[in-house]
Design an enzyme around this catalytic site. Structure first.
Site, PDB file in Angstrom:
ATOM      1  N   LYS A  75      -1.507   6.475   9.268  1.00 49.23           N
ATOM      2  CA  LYS A  75      -2.851   6.588   9.852  1.00 49.23           C
ATOM      3  C   LYS A  75      -2.796   6.829  11.354  1.00 49.23           C
ATOM      4  N   GLY A 109       7.198  -4.789  -4.145  1.00 50.76           N
ATOM      5  CA  GLY A 109       6.628  -3.479  -3.855  1.00 50.76           C
ATOM      6  C   GLY A 109       7.242  -2.321  -4.600  1.00 50.76           C
ATOM      7  N   ILE A 142       0.027  10.986  -0.577  1.00 50.42           N
ATOM      8  CA  ILE A 142       0.991  11.135   0.516  1.00 50.42           C
ATOM      9  C   ILE A 142       1.125  12.602   0.905  1.00 50.42           C
ATOM     10  N   GLU A 172      -1.966  13.669   2.923  1.00 51.39           N
ATOM     11  CA  GLU A 172      -2.077  13.037   4.252  1.00 51.39           C
ATOM     12  C   GLU A 172      -0.981  13.548   5.187  1.00 51.39           C
ATOM     13  N   GLU A 221       2.223  21.579  -6.599  1.00 53.06           N
ATOM     14  CA  GLU A 221       1.720  20.512  -7.477  1.00 53.06           C
ATOM     15  C   GLU A 221       1.934  20.914  -8.937  1.00 53.06           C
ATOM     16  N   MET A 273      -1.485   1.620  -6.633  1.00 58.51           N
ATOM     17  CA  MET A 273      -0.492   1.206  -5.633  1.00 58.51           C
ATOM     18  C   MET A 273      -1.163   1.253  -4.264  1.00 58.51           C
ATOM     19  N   HIS A 316      -4.665  -2.982  -0.367  1.00 61.74           N
ATOM     20  CA  HIS A 316      -5.736  -3.977  -0.554  1.00 61.74           C
ATOM     21  C   HIS A 316      -5.738  -4.533  -1.975  1.00 61.74           C
ATOM     22  N   HIS A 333     -30.812   4.684  11.298  1.00 67.80           N
ATOM     23  CA  HIS A 333     -30.961   6.121  11.540  1.00 67.80           C
ATOM     24  C   HIS A 333     -30.631   6.434  12.987  1.00 67.80           C
TER      25      HIS A 333
HETATM   26  P1  FAD Z   1       5.443  -3.547  -0.172  1.00 69.08           P
HETATM   27  O1  FAD Z   1       4.516  -3.287   0.942  1.00 69.08           O
HETATM   28  O2  FAD Z   1       6.236  -2.398  -0.691  1.00 69.08           O
HETATM   29  O3  FAD Z   1       6.416  -4.695   0.328  1.00 69.08           O
HETATM   30  C1  FAD Z   1       7.508  -5.124  -0.402  1.00 69.08           C
HETATM   31  C2  FAD Z   1       8.526  -5.708   0.521  1.00 69.08           C
HETATM   32  O4  FAD Z   1       9.501  -6.378  -0.258  1.00 69.08           O
HETATM   33  C3  FAD Z   1       9.284  -4.695   1.355  1.00 69.08           C
HETATM   34  O5  FAD Z   1       9.221  -5.059   2.712  1.00 69.08           O
HETATM   35  C4  FAD Z   1      10.722  -4.779   0.834  1.00 69.08           C
HETATM   36  O6  FAD Z   1      11.675  -4.631   1.866  1.00 69.08           O
HETATM   37  C5  FAD Z   1      10.771  -6.201   0.303  1.00 69.08           C
HETATM   38  N1  FAD Z   1      11.751  -6.432  -0.753  1.00 69.08           N
HETATM   39  C6  FAD Z   1      11.973  -5.730  -1.892  1.00 69.08           C
HETATM   40  N2  FAD Z   1      12.926  -6.329  -2.643  1.00 69.08           N
HETATM   41  C7  FAD Z   1      13.325  -7.411  -1.985  1.00 69.08           C
HETATM   42  C8  FAD Z   1      14.271  -8.433  -2.235  1.00 69.08           C
HETATM   43  N3  FAD Z   1      14.986  -8.486  -3.360  1.00 69.08           N
HETATM   44  N4  FAD Z   1      14.437  -9.400  -1.311  1.00 69.08           N
HETATM   45  C9  FAD Z   1      13.722  -9.392  -0.173  1.00 69.08           C
HETATM   46  N5  FAD Z   1      12.798  -8.465   0.115  1.00 69.08           N
HETATM   47  C10 FAD Z   1      12.590  -7.486  -0.771  1.00 69.08           C
HETATM   48  N6  FAD Z   1      -2.075   1.897   0.644  1.00 69.08           N
HETATM   49  C11 FAD Z   1      -3.346   1.745   1.055  1.00 69.08           C
HETATM   50  O7  FAD Z   1      -4.068   0.919   0.501  1.00 69.08           O
HETATM   51  N7  FAD Z   1      -3.851   2.487   2.084  1.00 69.08           N
HETATM   52  C12 FAD Z   1      -3.111   3.414   2.723  1.00 69.08           C
HETATM   53  O8  FAD Z   1      -3.594   4.079   3.650  1.00 69.08           O
HETATM   54  C13 FAD Z   1      -1.769   3.608   2.305  1.00 69.08           C
HETATM   55  N8  FAD Z   1      -0.990   4.506   2.921  1.00 69.08           N
HETATM   56  C14 FAD Z   1       0.309   4.644   2.526  1.00 69.08           C
HETATM   57  C15 FAD Z   1       1.090   5.599   3.160  1.00 69.08           C
HETATM   58  C16 FAD Z   1       2.403   5.777   2.777  1.00 69.08           C
HETATM   59  C17 FAD Z   1       3.241   6.817   3.490  1.00 69.08           C
HETATM   60  C18 FAD Z   1       2.961   4.961   1.758  1.00 69.08           C
HETATM   61  C19 FAD Z   1       4.400   5.112   1.371  1.00 69.08           C
HETATM   62  C20 FAD Z   1       2.191   4.018   1.116  1.00 69.08           C
HETATM   63  C21 FAD Z   1       0.852   3.865   1.478  1.00 69.08           C
HETATM   64  N9  FAD Z   1       0.022   2.952   0.848  1.00 69.08           N
HETATM   65  C22 FAD Z   1      -1.276   2.805   1.249  1.00 69.08           C
HETATM   66  C23 FAD Z   1       0.510   2.104  -0.250  1.00 69.08           C
HETATM   67  C24 FAD Z   1       0.854   0.705   0.272  1.00 69.08           C
HETATM   68  O9  FAD Z   1       1.816   0.806   1.301  1.00 69.08           O
HETATM   69  C25 FAD Z   1       1.378  -0.159  -0.860  1.00 69.08           C
HETATM   70  O10 FAD Z   1       0.454  -0.154  -1.932  1.00 69.08           O
HETATM   71  C26 FAD Z   1       1.568  -1.581  -0.389  1.00 69.08           C
HETATM   72  O11 FAD Z   1       2.456  -1.638   0.696  1.00 69.08           O
HETATM   73  C27 FAD Z   1       2.082  -2.462  -1.539  1.00 69.08           C
HETATM   74  O12 FAD Z   1       2.249  -3.755  -1.064  1.00 69.08           O
HETATM   75  P2  FAD Z   1       3.280  -4.771  -1.725  1.00 69.08           P
HETATM   76  O13 FAD Z   1       3.098  -6.040  -0.980  1.00 69.08           O
HETATM   77  O14 FAD Z   1       3.122  -4.761  -3.180  1.00 69.08           O
HETATM   78  O15 FAD Z   1       4.735  -4.187  -1.429  1.00 69.08           O
HETATM   79  P1  NAI Z   2       0.588  10.286  -6.136  1.00 70.74           P
HETATM   80  O1  NAI Z   2       0.727   9.685  -7.459  1.00 70.74           O
HETATM   81  O2  NAI Z   2      -0.652  10.092  -5.357  1.00 70.74           O
HETATM   82  O3  NAI Z   2       0.791  11.864  -6.231  1.00 70.74           O
HETATM   83  C1  NAI Z   2       1.931  12.442  -6.763  1.00 70.74           C
HETATM   84  C2  NAI Z   2       1.612  13.875  -7.134  1.00 70.74           C
HETATM   85  O4  NAI Z   2       2.811  14.535  -7.437  1.00 70.74           O
HETATM   86  C3  NAI Z   2       0.703  13.996  -8.354  1.00 70.74           C
HETATM   87  O5  NAI Z   2      -0.327  14.884  -8.053  1.00 70.74           O
HETATM   88  C4  NAI Z   2       1.643  14.528  -9.432  1.00 70.74           C
HETATM   89  O6  NAI Z   2       0.992  15.328 -10.378  1.00 70.74           O
HETATM   90  C5  NAI Z   2       2.618  15.334  -8.594  1.00 70.74           C
HETATM   91  N1  NAI Z   2       3.933  15.537  -9.194  1.00 70.74           N
HETATM   92  C6  NAI Z   2       4.666  14.668  -9.924  1.00 70.74           C
HETATM   93  N2  NAI Z   2       5.846  15.223 -10.260  1.00 70.74           N
HETATM   94  C7  NAI Z   2       5.868  16.460  -9.713  1.00 70.74           C
HETATM   95  C8  NAI Z   2       6.812  17.522  -9.695  1.00 70.74           C
HETATM   96  N3  NAI Z   2       7.990  17.408 -10.281  1.00 70.74           N
HETATM   97  N4  NAI Z   2       6.500  18.655  -9.027  1.00 70.74           N
HETATM   98  C9  NAI Z   2       5.296  18.778  -8.393  1.00 70.74           C
HETATM   99  N5  NAI Z   2       4.361  17.801  -8.402  1.00 70.74           N
HETATM  100  C10 NAI Z   2       4.650  16.667  -9.037  1.00 70.74           C
HETATM  101  O7  NAI Z   2       1.882   9.799  -5.322  1.00 70.74           O
HETATM  102  P2  NAI Z   2       2.234   9.838  -3.797  1.00 70.74           P
HETATM  103  O8  NAI Z   2       1.388  10.835  -3.075  1.00 70.74           O
HETATM  104  O9  NAI Z   2       3.704   9.959  -3.731  1.00 70.74           O
HETATM  105  O10 NAI Z   2       1.809   8.410  -3.315  1.00 70.74           O
HETATM  106  C11 NAI Z   2       2.404   7.248  -3.897  1.00 70.74           C
HETATM  107  C12 NAI Z   2       1.469   6.094  -3.884  1.00 70.74           C
HETATM  108  O11 NAI Z   2       1.241   5.643  -2.564  1.00 70.74           O
HETATM  109  C13 NAI Z   2       0.138   6.422  -4.496  1.00 70.74           C
HETATM  110  O12 NAI Z   2       0.034   5.696  -5.694  1.00 70.74           O
HETATM  111  C14 NAI Z   2      -0.883   5.957  -3.531  1.00 70.74           C
HETATM  112  O13 NAI Z   2      -1.756   5.033  -4.117  1.00 70.74           O
HETATM  113  C15 NAI Z   2      -0.107   5.275  -2.412  1.00 70.74           C
HETATM  114  N6  NAI Z   2      -0.625   5.805  -1.164  1.00 70.74           N
HETATM  115  C16 NAI Z   2      -1.898   5.502  -0.810  1.00 70.74           C
HETATM  116  C17 NAI Z   2      -2.457   6.037   0.316  1.00 70.74           C
HETATM  117  C18 NAI Z   2      -3.860   5.733   0.642  1.00 70.74           C
HETATM  118  O14 NAI Z   2      -4.409   4.831   0.031  1.00 70.74           O
HETATM  119  N7  NAI Z   2      -4.462   6.412   1.590  1.00 70.74           N
HETATM  120  C19 NAI Z   2      -1.715   6.921   1.198  1.00 70.74           C
HETATM  121  C20 NAI Z   2      -0.395   7.208   0.712  1.00 70.74           C
HETATM  122  C21 NAI Z   2       0.113   6.639  -0.423  1.00 70.74           C
END
Ligand code: FAD
Ligand code: NAI
Length: 467
Positions: free
Chosen positions: A57, A146, A186, A189, A205, A320, A323, A446
């Site tokens: 973000k 996670g 991802i 974004e 895609e 995933m 929140h 408004h």
């Molecule tokens: P995680 O945040 O994945 O945390 C798990 C932690 O556990 C990690 O720090 C890891 O190191 C640790 N861990 C794993 N195994 C072990 C172990 N055996 N011992 C000790 N530690 C361990 N979600 C949103 O809602 N809004 C967004 O804008 C958004 N943007 C995203 C952008 C990107 C690029 C990505 C990749 C994800 C995004 N997400 C977003 C998804 C969001 O990050 C995840 O849904 C969220 O972090 C999940 O939280 P969690 O607590 O389940 O696990």
């Molecule tokens: P995603 O599940 O959102 O999208 C993956 C995309 O890849 C799908 O459209 C799927 O059809 C496509 N795909 C799968 N296999 C493929 C292939 N072999 N070739 C081409 N396309 C293929 O997964 P993404 O973007 O990796 O994000 C992972 C998770 O992270 C999501 O579940 C999302 O909830 C979370 N996330 C949330 C954000 C947010 O809330 N703003 C921001 C970034 C990630």
């Protein structure tokens, strides 16, 4: 209430310090549990704060400002000349936002007297977590480990030329060309970030449309808008392999339904085809915790099949989202404390932070049709909203779906300025079992973009004022 713990062992150990784990730890401490949290990372906040929600973000905002400075200001009578990019400063700002927020969590841990253990946690026995040579005992263990990027066979990630989201947050120069594999959250974004900074971005895609599972009309509008911003899409196409060359990466792609193989070259390839649960280092097999395609299996109270072991967040599947993980963390420890913890999975919003933002909540029109539900739909375009006009951000619309008989809100889908904030009033309405009339009869300031939400709610009742 938590047990008193004369041996210095913990009431709750949470493995994983992401939004699920750290929020669960704070709530557990508030409830009086003696709490420890184990994470492999030095810094708190998990994927979300370190390499997910927050850095993405930060870059989305910086790249949006860069783009606006280049294209969006003349119409307002502001002329600044061509903007110059200082990528190092942009990445530096992103890193300091992350550092400040992760330190903020460390402060909250201290304030709530939560023990913070750094290292990989292994559940060595029921009620025991080992971290290196140390073993800690706890009445309750919560797995919150996670997820990680899903790999694509034939495409080997090096986080430099072939990157996951983690590498895409830290490219040291703007690639001339980037191929994004996967048109999900991802891909769109981070594809937007690098497009705005000057890369030629092509999204490949597999499915016929981007953003699978989202409302069809929203997907259509998003595709149109992102194309206008310069993103190119190759839909219904799969990547079958990637080879690194001296100058970049050579990708083999072919139609998803089969057909001729084509080669696309790119400086950088982003693999964003979804994420998979991360349980590698936990030792689940040894203690017999059941998983399903890698996701930890839980019951309605977040309990695994092994007594005393619970799981929350990305590792249990479902949306995933940070929140969603937080809500589960809170509900799980409240249940452990004998309270009625609960998550309303039907009212969890999802937001894609492109420009404009895209927000989704509850059922889509496609879901309702498939389920044979009789529904009303109210739509309102931002072009007819006075604030959107004044600001100059008019792309998109608000769409609300309600039950035809009861008028109860069943879903909302917004693409437009600040959609991620606007969706929140509909979330609240749904949480209270509210109707479109409840939203329509609520006063909205408004001129505000939230008036578009009110108008869409009025449209469900067939009486929008401004269209
Ligand atoms: P995680 O945040 O994945 O945390 C798990 C932690 O556990 C990690 O720090 C890891 O190191 C640790 N861990 C794993 N195994 C072990 C172990 N055996 N011992 C000790 N530690 C361990 N979600 C949103 O809602 N809004 C967004 O804008 C958004 N943007 C995203 C952008 C990107 C690029 C990505 C990749 C994800 C995004 N997400 C977003 C998804 C969001 O990050 C995840 O849904 C969220 O972090 C999940 O939280 P969690 O607590 O389940 O696990
Ligand atoms: P995603 O599940 O959102 O999208 C993956 C995309 O890849 C799908 O459209 C799927 O059809 C496509 N795909 C799968 N296999 C493929 C292939 N072999 N070739 C081409 N396309 C293929 O997964 P993404 O973007 O990796 O994000 C992972 C998770 O992270 C999501 O579940 C999302 O909830 C979370 N996330 C949330 C954000 C947010 O809330 N703003 C921001 C970034 C990630």
């Amino acid at each position: 209430m938590a047990d008193s713990n004369p041996n210095g062992a913990f009431d709750v150990i949470i493995i994983g310090g992401g939004p699920g784990g750290y929020v669960a730890a704070i709530r557990a401490a508030q409830l009086g549990f003696k709490t420890a949290r184990v994470d492999m990372r030095e810094t708190l906040g998990g994927t979300c704060l370190n390499v997910g929600c927050i850095p993405s973000k930060a870059l989305l905002q910086s790249s949006h400002l860069f783009d606006e400075a280049g294209h969006g200001l003349e119409a307002h009578g502001v002329s600044v000349g061509a903007p110059k990019l200082d990528l190092k400063a942009m990445l530096g700002r992103k890193n300091s936002v992350v550092a400040d927020l992760t330190k903020g969590i460390a402060f909250l841990f201290k304030k709530n007297k939560i023990t913070h253990i750094v290292g990989a946690g292994v559940i060595s026995a029921v009620g025991q977590v080992s971290v290196g040579k140390d073993t800690y005992s706890a009445k309750h263990i919560i797995i919150a480990t996670g997820s990680e990027p899903a790999p694509l066979p034939g495409v080997e990630v090096d986080e430099k030329q072939i990157v996951t989201s983690t590498g895409a947050l830290d490219l040291t120069s703007v690639p001339k060309s980037m191929v994004v594999i996967g048109g999900g959250v991802i891909g769109l974004e981070l594809g937007s970030v690098w497009r705005r900074l000057g890369a030629e971005v092509t999204v490949v895609e597999f499915l016929p449309n981007i953003l699978p599972g989202m409302d069809g009309e929203v997907v259509k509008q998003a595709t149109r808008t992102l194309k206008k911003q310069g993103l190119k899409f190759k839909l219904g196409t799969k990547v079958t392999g990637a080879k690194k060359t001296k100058t970049g990466v050579s990708l083999s792609v072919e139609p998803a339904a089969g057909g001729d193989v084509e080669t696309i070259n790119a400086d950088v390839v982003l693999v964003s085809i979804g994420r998979r649960p991360f349980t590698d280092k936990l030792g689940l097999d040894k203690i017999g915790v059941e998983t399903d395609r890698g996701f930890v299996k839980i019951d309605a109270h977040f309990k695994t099949n092994v007594d005393g072991i619970y799981a929350i967040g990305d590792v249990v599947g479902g949306a995933m989202l940070a929140h969603k993980a937080e809500e589960e963390g809170i509900a799980c420890v409240e249940i452990l404390a004998g309270q009625a913890g609960h998550v309303n999975y039907g009212a969890i919003p999802g937001v894609v932070y492109t420009h404009p933002e895209i927000a989704a909540l509850g059922k889509t029109e496609e879901d309702l049709k498939a389920a044979g539900v009789d529904y009303t739909v109210g739509k309102f375009p931002f072009i007819a909203n006075s604030r959107a006009r004044a600001v100059g951000d008019t792309e998109g619309f608000v769409k609300i779906l309600a039950d035809a008989k009861t008028d109860r809100v069943l879903g909302a889908h917004i693409i437009g300025p600040g959609a991620g904030e606007l969706i929140q009033e509909v979330v609240l309405a749904m949480e209270f079992g509210g109707s479109s009339e409840d939203i329509a009869r609520t006063s909205h300031a408004h001129p505000g973009t939230s008036e578009a939400v009110k108008e869409a709610a009025l449209a469900c009742l067939g009486r929008a004022i401004y269209v």
